[in-house]
Motif scaffolding. Structure first.
Motif, PDB file in Angstrom:
ATOM      1  N   ILE A 134      79.826  35.946  22.384  1.00  0.00           N
ATOM      2  CA  ILE A 134      81.154  36.406  22.824  1.00  0.00           C
ATOM      3  C   ILE A 134      81.542  37.712  22.155  1.00  0.00           C
ATOM      4  N   TYR A 135      81.281  37.825  20.852  1.00  0.00           N
ATOM      5  CA  TYR A 135      81.733  38.983  20.076  1.00  0.00           C
ATOM      6  C   TYR A 135      80.630  40.021  19.852  1.00  0.00           C
ATOM      7  N   SER A 136      79.481  39.837  20.503  1.00  0.00           N
ATOM      8  CA  SER A 136      78.345  40.757  20.338  1.00  0.00           C
ATOM      9  C   SER A 136      78.079  41.032  18.863  1.00  0.00           C
ATOM     10  N   ALA A 137      78.093  39.972  18.075  1.00  0.00           N
ATOM     11  CA  ALA A 137      77.920  40.095  16.626  1.00  0.00           C
ATOM     12  C   ALA A 137      76.451  40.282  16.276  1.00  0.00           C
ATOM     13  N   VAL A 138      76.203  41.003  15.196  1.00  0.00           N
ATOM     14  CA  VAL A 138      74.855  41.173  14.680  1.00  0.00           C
ATOM     15  C   VAL A 138      74.350  39.836  14.151  1.00  0.00           C
ATOM     16  N   ARG A 139      75.253  39.103  13.514  1.00  0.00           N
ATOM     17  CA  ARG A 139      74.975  37.748  13.034  1.00  0.00           C
ATOM     18  C   ARG A 139      76.290  37.022  12.858  1.00  0.00           C
ATOM     19  N   VAL A 140      76.196  35.766  12.509  1.00  0.00           N
ATOM     20  CA  VAL A 140      77.394  34.975  12.258  1.00  0.00           C
ATOM     21  C   VAL A 140      77.298  34.438  10.837  1.00  0.00           C
ATOM     22  N   ALA A 141      78.324  34.727  10.060  1.00  0.00           N
ATOM     23  CA  ALA A 141      78.372  34.209   8.692  1.00  0.00           C
ATOM     24  C   ALA A 141      78.935  32.792   8.725  1.00  0.00           C
ATOM     25  N   VAL A 142      78.371  31.950   7.886  1.00  0.00           N
ATOM     26  CA  VAL A 142      78.832  30.575   7.763  1.00  0.00           C
ATOM     27  C   VAL A 142      79.086  30.310   6.287  1.00  0.00           C
ATOM     28  N   ALA A 143      80.272  29.820   5.997  1.00  0.00           N
ATOM     29  CA  ALA A 143      80.615  29.484   4.619  1.00  0.00           C
ATOM     30  C   ALA A 143      81.187  28.075   4.598  1.00  0.00           C
ATOM     31  N   LEU A 144      80.675  27.253   3.710  1.00  0.00           N
ATOM     32  CA  LEU A 144      81.188  25.893   3.530  1.00  0.00           C
ATOM     33  C   LEU A 144      82.226  25.934   2.432  1.00  0.00           C
ATOM     34  N   GLU A 145      83.346  25.271   2.697  1.00  0.00           N
ATOM     35  CA  GLU A 145      84.408  25.341   1.717  1.00  0.00           C
ATOM     36  C   GLU A 145      85.171  24.038   1.646  1.00  0.00           C
ATOM     37  N   GLY A 146      85.998  23.926   0.666  1.00  0.00           N
ATOM     38  CA  GLY A 146      86.874  22.784   0.481  1.00  0.00           C
ATOM     39  C   GLY A 146      87.800  23.070  -0.684  1.00  0.00           C
ATOM     40  N   MET A 147      87.977  24.356  -0.958  1.00  0.00           N
ATOM     41  CA  MET A 147      88.786  24.750  -2.114  1.00  0.00           C
ATOM     42  C   MET A 147      90.185  25.208  -1.697  1.00  0.00           C
ATOM     43  N   SER A 148      90.285  26.142  -0.764  1.00  0.00           N
ATOM     44  CA  SER A 148      91.603  26.648  -0.369  1.00  0.00           C
ATOM     45  C   SER A 148      92.439  25.544   0.261  1.00  0.00           C
ATOM     46  N   VAL A 149      91.789  24.670   1.010  1.00  0.00           N
ATOM     47  CA  VAL A 149      92.380  23.430   1.516  1.00  0.00           C
ATOM     48  C   VAL A 149      91.414  22.335   1.088  1.00  0.00           C
ATOM     49  N   SER A 150      91.927  21.307   0.443  1.00  0.00           N
ATOM     50  CA  SER A 150      91.053  20.245  -0.075  1.00  0.00           C
ATOM     51  C   SER A 150      90.596  19.304   1.040  1.00  0.00           C
ATOM     52  N   HIS A 151      89.883  19.880   1.977  1.00  0.00           N
ATOM     53  CA  HIS A 151      89.296  19.143   3.102  1.00  0.00           C
ATOM     54  C   HIS A 151      88.091  19.985   3.485  1.00  0.00           C
ATOM     55  N   VAL A 152      86.915  19.416   3.391  1.00  0.00           N
ATOM     56  CA  VAL A 152      85.713  20.199   3.645  1.00  0.00           C
ATOM     57  C   VAL A 152      85.821  20.880   5.005  1.00  0.00           C
ATOM     58  N   HIS A 153      85.406  22.144   5.059  1.00  0.00           N
ATOM     59  CA  HIS A 153      85.437  22.887   6.307  1.00  0.00           C
ATOM     60  C   HIS A 153      84.388  23.985   6.302  1.00  0.00           C
ATOM     61  N   VAL A 154      83.978  24.353   7.495  1.00  0.00           N
ATOM     62  CA  VAL A 154      82.975  25.398   7.683  1.00  0.00           C
ATOM     63  C   VAL A 154      83.658  26.585   8.336  1.00  0.00           C
ATOM     64  N   HIS A 155      83.524  27.753   7.711  1.00  0.00           N
ATOM     65  CA  HIS A 155      83.981  29.000   8.313  1.00  0.00           C
ATOM     66  C   HIS A 155      82.832  29.540   9.158  1.00  0.00           C
ATOM     67  N   VAL A 156      83.106  29.888  10.399  1.00  0.00           N
ATOM     68  CA  VAL A 156      82.122  30.482  11.296  1.00  0.00           C
ATOM     69  C   VAL A 156      82.715  31.824  11.716  1.00  0.00           C
ATOM     70  N   ILE A 157      82.061  32.925  11.271  1.00  0.00           N
ATOM     71  CA  ILE A 157      82.668  34.257  11.402  1.00  0.00           C
ATOM     72  C   ILE A 157      81.684  35.248  12.016  1.00  0.00           C
ATOM     73  N   PRO A 158      82.040  35.864  13.153  1.00  0.00           N
ATOM     74  CA  PRO A 158      81.171  36.891  13.719  1.00  0.00           C
ATOM     75  C   PRO A 158      81.147  38.121  12.805  1.00  0.00           C
ATOM     76  N   VAL A 159      79.954  38.656  12.563  1.00  0.00           N
ATOM     77  CA  VAL A 159      79.788  39.771  11.631  1.00  0.00           C
ATOM     78  C   VAL A 159      79.102  40.942  12.334  1.00  0.00           C
ATOM     79  N   HIS A 160      79.660  42.117  12.126  1.00  0.00           N
ATOM     80  CA  HIS A 160      79.053  43.329  12.661  1.00  0.00           C
ATOM     81  C   HIS A 160      78.469  44.194  11.550  1.00  0.00           C
ATOM     82  N   GLU A 161      79.031  44.080  10.350  1.00  0.00           N
ATOM     83  CA  GLU A 161      78.498  44.773   9.177  1.00  0.00           C
ATOM     84  C   GLU A 161      78.905  44.013   7.916  1.00  0.00           C
ATOM     85  N   LYS A 162      78.221  44.283   6.812  1.00  0.00           N
ATOM     86  CA  LYS A 162      78.442  43.529   5.571  1.00  0.00           C
ATOM     87  C   LYS A 162      79.903  43.535   5.127  1.00  0.00           C
ATOM     88  N   SER A 163      80.596  44.626   5.341  1.00  0.00           N
ATOM     89  CA  SER A 163      81.980  44.728   4.879  1.00  0.00           C
ATOM     90  C   SER A 163      82.937  43.836   5.675  1.00  0.00           C
TER      91      SER A 163
END
Length: 131
Positions: A76-105
């Motif tokens: 959908i976003y013509s991303a170079v890759r998709v970053a995935v981060a597992l978390e449970g700190m900002s909200v104390s409920h495990v969650h996966v961030h799925v983020i389209p990435v076009h560059e490292k920044s």
């Protein structure tokens, strides 16, 4: 777990989030504090503070769901890759961030700016259309 915001999203979508996909075990919705357009969170409906509190079946299925969503988001976003981060700190409920990435920044998980609700509604409609 009534004080967990992600549990209330999973139970009755309160506070309101743009849900892009859900089934009986997981909910995927746009991040209220997006790093990039198309930033989706995947959560299990069952509350777990930590990734390793999940049973193996739920853990593996959460990763499968995240991968499926990542593949669609990449397209959908013509991303170079998709970053995935597992978390449970900002909200104390495990969650996966799925983020389209076009560059490292593109990646910084420290967001303080709410996403635009109108743009998020449009993004959610694009993602829901392919999920």
């Amino acid at each position: 777990m009534s004080e967990c915001v992600f549990c209330t999203v999973a139970e009755k979508n309160e506070p309101f989030h743009e849900i892009v996909w859900q089934d009986e075990n997981f909910v995927a919705f746009l991040s209220a504090y997006p790093v990039k357009e198309g930033h989706v969170l995947v959560i299990p409906r069952v509350h777990a503070d930590d990734l390793f509190d999940l049973d193996e079946e739920t853990y593996l299925e959460m990763m499968r769901v995240s991968r499926d969503i990542a593949e669609k988001i990449k397209s959908i976003y013509s991303a170079v890759r998709v970053a995935v981060a597992l978390e449970g700190m900002s909200v104390s409920h495990v969650h996966v961030h799925v983020i389209p990435v076009h560059e490292k920044s593109d990646i910084s998980m420290h967001r303080t700016e709410l996403g635009d609700p109108i743009l998020m509604k449009q993004e959610a409609e694009k993602i829901r259309a392919v999920l």
